[in-house]
Design a protein around this motif. Structure first.
Motif, PDB file in Angstrom:
ATOM      1  N   ARG A 111      18.312  32.405  58.530  1.00 19.34           N
ATOM      2  CA  ARG A 111      19.124  32.100  59.713  1.00 19.34           C
ATOM      3  C   ARG A 111      19.097  30.625  60.091  1.00 19.34           C
ATOM      4  O   ARG A 111      18.035  29.996  60.112  1.00 19.34           O
ATOM      5  CB  ARG A 111      18.626  32.936  60.885  1.00 19.34           C
ATOM      6  CG  ARG A 111      18.871  34.413  60.729  1.00 19.34           C
ATOM      7  CD  ARG A 111      18.178  35.224  61.777  1.00 19.34           C
ATOM      8  NE  ARG A 111      18.366  34.681  63.128  1.00 19.34           N
ATOM      9  CZ  ARG A 111      18.114  35.385  64.235  1.00 19.34           C
ATOM     10  NH1 ARG A 111      17.636  36.611  64.125  1.00 19.34           N
ATOM     11  NH2 ARG A 111      18.298  34.855  65.420  1.00 19.34           N
ATOM     12  N   PRO A 112      20.251  30.074  60.467  1.00 20.14           N
ATOM     13  CA  PRO A 112      20.309  28.653  60.844  1.00 20.14           C
ATOM     14  C   PRO A 112      19.631  28.359  62.177  1.00 20.14           C
ATOM     15  O   PRO A 112      19.053  27.291  62.369  1.00 20.14           O
ATOM     16  CB  PRO A 112      21.809  28.359  60.916  1.00 20.14           C
ATOM     17  CG  PRO A 112      22.449  29.685  61.203  1.00 20.14           C
ATOM     18  CD  PRO A 112      21.593  30.708  60.519  1.00 20.14           C
TER      19      PRO A 112
ATOM     20  N   ALA B 188      13.040  24.761  64.210  1.00 23.93           N
ATOM     21  CA  ALA B 188      11.913  24.127  63.491  1.00 23.93           C
ATOM     22  C   ALA B 188      12.234  22.672  63.169  1.00 23.93           C
ATOM     23  O   ALA B 188      11.437  21.763  63.443  1.00 23.93           O
ATOM     24  CB  ALA B 188      11.642  24.912  62.207  1.00 23.93           C
ATOM     25  N   LEU B 189      13.415  22.434  62.629  1.00 21.41           N
ATOM     26  CA  LEU B 189      13.751  21.077  62.176  1.00 21.41           C
ATOM     27  C   LEU B 189      13.996  20.133  63.348  1.00 21.41           C
ATOM     28  O   LEU B 189      13.674  18.946  63.294  1.00 21.41           O
ATOM     29  CB  LEU B 189      14.944  21.135  61.219  1.00 21.41           C
ATOM     30  CG  LEU B 189      14.674  21.913  59.922  1.00 21.41           C
ATOM     31  CD1 LEU B 189      15.936  22.002  59.064  1.00 21.41           C
ATOM     32  CD2 LEU B 189      13.535  21.267  59.120  1.00 21.41           C
ATOM     33  N   ASP B 190      14.521  20.666  64.445  1.00 22.13           N
ATOM     34  CA  ASP B 190      14.658  19.819  65.648  1.00 22.13           C
ATOM     35  C   ASP B 190      13.289  19.338  66.117  1.00 22.13           C
ATOM     36  O   ASP B 190      13.125  18.222  66.601  1.00 22.13           O
ATOM     37  CB  ASP B 190      15.344  20.604  66.769  1.00 22.13           C
ATOM     38  CG  ASP B 190      16.861  20.701  66.562  1.00 22.13           C
ATOM     39  OD1 ASP B 190      17.498  21.502  67.256  1.00 22.13           O
ATOM     40  OD2 ASP B 190      17.389  19.989  65.666  1.00 22.13           O
TER      41      ASP B 190
ATOM     42  N   ARG C 258      24.934  25.737  56.758  1.00 22.74           N
ATOM     43  CA  ARG C 258      25.194  24.854  57.903  1.00 22.74           C
ATOM     44  C   ARG C 258      23.962  24.024  58.263  1.00 22.74           C
ATOM     45  O   ARG C 258      24.082  22.992  58.940  1.00 22.74           O
ATOM     46  CB  ARG C 258      25.657  25.687  59.090  1.00 22.74           C
ATOM     47  CG  ARG C 258      27.065  26.259  58.913  1.00 22.74           C
ATOM     48  CD  ARG C 258      27.399  27.268  59.974  1.00 22.74           C
ATOM     49  NE  ARG C 258      26.600  28.498  59.801  1.00 22.74           N
ATOM     50  CZ  ARG C 258      26.703  29.551  60.633  1.00 22.74           C
ATOM     51  NH1 ARG C 258      27.541  29.511  61.665  1.00 22.74           N
ATOM     52  NH2 ARG C 258      25.968  30.634  60.426  1.00 22.74           N
ATOM     53  N   VAL C 259      22.780  24.451  57.819  1.00 18.19           N
ATOM     54  CA  VAL C 259      21.571  23.679  58.145  1.00 18.19           C
ATOM     55  C   VAL C 259      21.640  22.308  57.476  1.00 18.19           C
ATOM     56  O   VAL C 259      21.497  21.266  58.124  1.00 18.19           O
ATOM     57  CB  VAL C 259      20.313  24.457  57.724  1.00 18.19           C
ATOM     58  CG1 VAL C 259      19.061  23.582  57.856  1.00 18.19           C
ATOM     59  CG2 VAL C 259      20.176  25.734  58.555  1.00 18.19           C
ATOM     60  N   ALA C 260      21.887  22.289  56.164  1.00 19.87           N
ATOM     61  CA  ALA C 260      22.008  20.997  55.448  1.00 19.87           C
ATOM     62  C   ALA C 260      23.184  20.199  56.011  1.00 19.87           C
ATOM     63  O   ALA C 260      23.088  18.992  56.245  1.00 19.87           O
ATOM     64  CB  ALA C 260      22.197  21.254  53.952  1.00 19.87           C
ATOM     65  N   GLU C 261      24.278  20.910  56.281  1.00 26.77           N
ATOM     66  CA  GLU C 261      25.474  20.230  56.792  1.00 26.77           C
ATOM     67  C   GLU C 261      25.201  19.587  58.148  1.00 26.77           C
ATOM     68  O   GLU C 261      25.571  18.438  58.399  1.00 26.77           O
ATOM     69  CB  GLU C 261      26.611  21.260  56.903  1.00 26.77           C
ATOM     70  CG  GLU C 261      27.947  20.690  57.317  1.00 26.77           C
ATOM     71  CD  GLU C 261      29.040  21.769  57.397  1.00 26.77           C
ATOM     72  OE1 GLU C 261      28.802  22.902  56.906  1.00 26.77           O
ATOM     73  OE2 GLU C 261      30.107  21.457  57.961  1.00 26.77           O
TER      74      GLU C 261
ATOM     75  N   VAL D 118      18.675  10.556  59.789  1.00 23.84           N
ATOM     76  CA  VAL D 118      18.097  11.585  58.916  1.00 23.84           C
ATOM     77  C   VAL D 118      18.857  11.619  57.597  1.00 23.84           C
ATOM     78  O   VAL D 118      20.075  11.619  57.564  1.00 23.84           O
ATOM     79  CB  VAL D 118      18.161  12.980  59.592  1.00 23.84           C
ATOM     80  CG1 VAL D 118      17.726  14.082  58.630  1.00 23.84           C
ATOM     81  CG2 VAL D 118      17.284  12.989  60.839  1.00 23.84           C
ATOM     82  N   THR D 119      18.112  11.646  56.503  1.00 20.20           N
ATOM     83  CA  THR D 119      18.700  11.812  55.165  1.00 20.20           C
ATOM     84  C   THR D 119      18.444  13.241  54.713  1.00 20.20           C
ATOM     85  O   THR D 119      17.365  13.782  54.989  1.00 20.20           O
ATOM     86  CB  THR D 119      18.029  10.849  54.163  1.00 20.20           C
ATOM     87  OG1 THR D 119      18.106   9.525  54.690  1.00 20.20           O
ATOM     88  CG2 THR D 119      18.690  10.908  52.792  1.00 20.20           C
ATOM     89  N   VAL D 120      19.433  13.851  54.057  1.00 22.18           N
ATOM     90  CA  VAL D 120      19.266  15.217  53.553  1.00 22.18           C
ATOM     91  C   VAL D 120      19.496  15.230  52.043  1.00 22.18           C
ATOM     92  O   VAL D 120      20.482  14.689  51.562  1.00 22.18           O
ATOM     93  CB  VAL D 120      20.254  16.193  54.233  1.00 22.18           C
ATOM     94  CG1 VAL D 120      20.093  17.608  53.670  1.00 22.18           C
ATOM     95  CG2 VAL D 120      20.024  16.207  55.749  1.00 22.18           C
TER      96      VAL D 120
END
Ligand SMILES: COc1ccc2nc(C(=O)O)sc2c1
Length: 242
Positions: free
Chosen positions: A62-63, A69-71, A117-120, A128-130
């Motif tokens: 799930r996004p 977590a990533l925030d 959508r998470v990577a997007e 931030v670099t992905v």
């Protein structure tokens, strides 16, 4: 360097407490933190996945859970790394580039992967670099093994981690761009096989030449693609004659 790894299987990353990476952490050369993605869930069952839109087998991560977590973990200057079979190939050059950065966040997918959508979304986040990467042309069951490989490959390049930095040059895929030469130790004869005479000669020039020739021959036989990728100035006249 700080590295955050997020996974639903934190114990999978336990090997990073050992050996060289463990020593780098103890020495303060690497600030590695492993997080359980379920700590960012909000339901009683600590759910991280759901069925895929469009149907199909398996579940998708799930996004919204990944987003919380990533925030919390991403900052200005962070590099978000997403191991995936559909990623670009992770190579020694990748590890060398990552070893110059200050903050890596590795998001370990499971099931059929993480909602796209998470990577997007984070690719649009300022500062931030992905990167989506794959270890190779095979499929694992999740991103944890790729995270282990990435952390070890990067950590060993950090200043002060490997005892003799010169050893990083001649190793396979190192700065020389070749596969490494064969190595030998005592006894001088084993199973009726002798160590190559030149290595017992004490003649450092001849030994260096023999090792270079062995690296070239091995690379030509096993990974000719690496020879093709060498810059013209990486091969001298003797090399070309080998
Ligand atoms: C669902 O997450 C996965 C699944 C398979 C997989 N395979 C990788 C590889 O590098 O081969 S990364 C990766 C991540």
């Amino acid at each position: 360097m700080r590295v955050d790894v997020v996974t639903i299987f934190p114990d999978y990353l336990a090997p990073l407490d050992l050996s060289l990476v463990g020593k780098a952490r103890t020495a303060g050369l690497l600030d590695l933190r492993v997080h359980d993605l379920r700590d960012w869930t909000s339901d009683r069952h600590r759910t991280v996945d759901d069925t895929p839109f469009g149907g199909g087998a398996g579940m998708v991560m799930r996004p919204d859970v990944w987003g919380r977590a990533l925030d919390d973990l991403l900052d200005e200057g962070s590099h978000l790394l997403l191991p995936t079979p559909s990623g670009t190939r992770f190579t020694q050059r990748t590890a060398e580039r990552l070893a110059t950065e200050t903050h890596l966040v590795v998001a370990c997918g499971r099931y059929e992967g993480i909602d796209a959508r998470v990577a997007e979304h984070y690719a649009t986040r300022s500062g931030v670099t992905v990167s989506e990467f794959s270890l190779g042309d095979y499929v694992l069951n999740g991103g944890e093994v790729a995270a282990l490989v990435l952390v070890e490959a990067v950590a060993r390049l950090l200043p002060g981690v490997v005892g003799n930095p010169e050893s990083l040059v001649e190793e396979s895929h190192g700065a020389a761009g070749l596969l490494e030469y064969p190595v030998y130790t005592k006894p001088p004869t084993w199973a009726e096989l002798d160590v190559p005479e030149v290595l017992l000669s004490g003649h450092h020039g001849r030994i260096a030449r023999w090792r270079r020739d062995q690296a070239l021959v091995r690379t030509a036989a096993r990974r000719p693609d690496l020879l093709d990728a060498l810059a013209p100035d990486q091969l001298d006249a003797h090399d070309r004659a080998t």
